[in-house]
Enzyme design. Structure first.
Site, PDB file in Angstrom:
ATOM      1  N   LYS A 179       6.712  18.911 -32.423  1.00 20.68           N
ATOM      2  CA  LYS A 179       6.160  17.794 -33.302  1.00 20.68           C
ATOM      3  C   LYS A 179       4.580  17.645 -33.185  1.00 20.68           C
ATOM      4  O   LYS A 179       4.097  17.634 -32.038  1.00 20.68           O
ATOM      5  CB  LYS A 179       6.940  16.374 -33.035  1.00 20.68           C
ATOM      6  N   HIS A 181      12.844   7.538 -32.475  1.00 18.94           N
ATOM      7  CA  HIS A 181      12.170   7.272 -31.408  1.00 18.94           C
ATOM      8  C   HIS A 181      13.029   6.485 -30.576  1.00 18.94           C
ATOM      9  O   HIS A 181      13.683   5.467 -30.733  1.00 18.94           O
ATOM     10  CB  HIS A 181      10.788   6.277 -31.747  1.00 18.94           C
ATOM     11  N   HIS A 201       3.429  14.954 -38.578  1.00 17.00           N
ATOM     12  CA  HIS A 201       3.255  13.706 -39.029  1.00 17.00           C
ATOM     13  C   HIS A 201       1.871  14.006 -40.054  1.00 17.00           C
ATOM     14  O   HIS A 201       0.868  14.042 -39.316  1.00 17.00           O
ATOM     15  CB  HIS A 201       2.708  12.677 -37.875  1.00 17.00           C
ATOM     16  N   HIS A 246      14.759  12.228 -37.178  1.00 16.83           N
ATOM     17  CA  HIS A 246      13.611  11.945 -36.496  1.00 16.83           C
ATOM     18  C   HIS A 246      13.813  10.341 -35.874  1.00 16.83           C
ATOM     19  O   HIS A 246      14.181   9.282 -36.625  1.00 16.83           O
ATOM     20  CB  HIS A 246      12.680  11.540 -37.819  1.00 16.83           C
ATOM     21  N   HIS A 262       8.855  12.082 -42.455  1.00 17.87           N
ATOM     22  CA  HIS A 262       8.927  10.681 -43.181  1.00 17.87           C
ATOM     23  C   HIS A 262       7.778  10.761 -44.313  1.00 17.87           C
ATOM     24  O   HIS A 262       6.967  10.023 -44.313  1.00 17.87           O
ATOM     25  CB  HIS A 262       8.520   9.300 -42.126  1.00 17.87           C
ATOM     26  N   ASP A 281      13.107   7.433 -38.638  1.00 16.80           N
ATOM     27  CA  ASP A 281      11.929   7.156 -37.767  1.00 16.80           C
ATOM     28  C   ASP A 281      12.222   5.675 -37.220  1.00 16.80           C
ATOM     29  O   ASP A 281      11.240   5.034 -37.066  1.00 16.80           O
ATOM     30  CB  ASP A 281      10.636   7.249 -38.950  1.00 16.80           C
TER      31      ASP A 281
HETATM   32  O1  DOR Z   1       5.364   3.596 -37.617  1.00 15.75           O
HETATM   33  C1  DOR Z   1       5.677   4.602 -36.974  1.00 15.75           C
HETATM   34  N1  DOR Z   1       5.840   4.439 -35.641  1.00 15.75           N
HETATM   35  N2  DOR Z   1       4.988   5.824 -37.235  1.00 15.75           N
HETATM   36  C2  DOR Z   1       4.768   6.525 -36.425  1.00 15.75           C
HETATM   37  O2  DOR Z   1       4.703   7.867 -36.718  1.00 15.75           O
HETATM   38  C3  DOR Z   1       5.373   6.604 -34.961  1.00 15.75           C
HETATM   39  C4  DOR Z   1       5.930   5.379 -34.830  1.00 15.75           C
HETATM   40  C5  DOR Z   1       6.264   4.786 -33.204  1.00 15.75           C
HETATM   41  O3  DOR Z   1       6.293   5.656 -32.273  1.00 15.75           O
HETATM   42  O4  DOR Z   1       6.124   3.571 -33.030  1.00 15.75           O
HETATM   43 ZN    ZN Z   2       8.191   8.609 -36.048  1.00 16.22          ZN
END
Ligand code: DOR
Ligand code: ZN
Length: 337
Positions: A95, A15, A132, A13, A166, A238
């Site tokens: 997702k 970003h 999520h 997971h 998460h 995450d």
């Molecule tokens: O804290 C988070 N940041 N939780 C999420 O679900 C998305 C993520 C983000 O994209 O910044």
């Molecule tokens: Zn995330």
């Protein structure tokens, strides 16, 4: 001197964002991980095959010569059977974000029952669903309130592989064990911190994420499951970079940036609890089995020698503060092959 060599660590997971931020943060994962599940919450979301392929090309360009596979995910919406069939082999799953639950989720799902035809098709086609799992309730109860929806989906679609992304509560750990088609990811920060670290003293925006860190007993349950390499649990950082200006401000964005230190900090944590032997399954083996994937070969050696976490990662006009900024960890990555 202690050491461990991890084979093909995976971050289930992650970003990576886009444009200049993508260029800064991608190598900070691809140096040490063999693959990662790439979150699709860009603006606009990655919700067509064309957008997915083009995003993958931008990631591939940013990772240079690193041995790394981006496991792409589509952003959940009502897809047609033809769209799913065309995208199936290009992605690891889809997702789902409840609309408005977190960063860039405005295009998410408003009511789960309205999209059941898509779940049914995913189940029949063997496309995993990643979720999520938070309601819009009181912030500490959002995940707990969502568990009934996980249970409903797990029962109604018994062949649909559902990943509770998460997880942050002891209740989610319990639920994960109850259904064969329910599995979960857990982040680094949720194994280490509680709400106290975020807001119990001086507010720490760099530890603010969604779902928010919970109570000590929740952290304990998550940590125990990770240290035991619970077969339903996978590491998913995450890691969610935001520019400094979006973190140290009024209206702080949710997300903890852990990618560059994740493996070193995990080694330190597992070593502290005398469970280093379970780290391989937690960071790779379980994910391989649960998703039926064979990752690219990569060996990452870690030793208990100090690693000074930078106060920030900068470049491409970006400035991002990691978890443990300016602190010294006991373990570091010493060799990659
Ligand atoms: O804290 C988070 N940041 N939780 C999420 O679900 C998305 C993520 C983000 O994209 O910044
Ligand atoms: Zn995330």
């Amino acid at each position: 001197m202690k050491e461990i060599t991890l084979k093909s660590p995976l971050d289930m997971h992650l970003h990576l964002r886009d444009e200049e931020m993508l260029k800064l943060v991608t190598p900070l994962t691809t140096q040490t991980f063999a693959g990662a599940v790439i979150m699709p919450n860009l603006v606009p979301p990655v919700d067509t095959l064309e957008a997915l392929v083009s995003y993958r090309e931008r990631i591939t360009a940013a990772l240079g010569d690193d041995v790394f596979k981006p496991y792409m995910a589509l952003f959940f919406r009502d897809y047609s059977e033809a769209e799913l069939a065309a995208a199936k082999d290009e992605m690891i799953g889809i997702k789902l974000y409840p609309a408005g639950a977190t960063t860039n989720s405005e295009a998410g799902v408003k009511a789960l029952d309205a999209v059941e035809p898509t779940f049914k098709m995913m189940e029949e086609m063997g496309i995993p669903l990643m979720v999520h799992g938070e309601t819009h309730g009181f912030v500490m109860d959002r995940e707990k309130e969502f568990l009934a929806s996980y249970e409903y989906l797990a029962k109604k679609f018994p062949k649909l592989q559902i990943t509770m992304e998460h997880i942050t509560t002891a209740d989610a750990v319990d639920l994960m064990g109850k259904y064969e088609n329910l599995r979960a990811t857990v982040t680094l920060q949720h194994l280490i911190i509680t709400l106290d670290d975020v807001a119990g003293g001086m507010l720490n925006p760099h530890l603010f994420c969604k779902p928010i860190a919970k109570r000590p007993e929740d952290r304990e349950a998550l940590l125990q499951a990770a240290l035991d390499a619970n077969p339903s649990l996978m590491f998913g950082s995450d890691s969610a970079p935001h520019p400094l200006s979006k973190k140290e401000c009024c209206g702080c964005a949710a997300g903890v940036f852990t990618a560059p230190l994740a493996l070193a900090r995990l080694a330190q944590l597992f070593d502290k609890h005398d469970k280093l032997e379970n780290l391989q399954d937690f960071v790779s083996g379980n994910a391989q089995r649960l998703y039926g994937i064979t990752p690219l070969e990569k060996k990452v050696k870690l030793e208990n020698t100090p690693f000074e976490v930078p106060s920030a990662y900068t470049g491409h006009g970006q400035h991002v503060v990691p978890m443990h900024a300016g602190e010294t960890l006991d373990w570091s990555v010493t060799h990659i092959s």
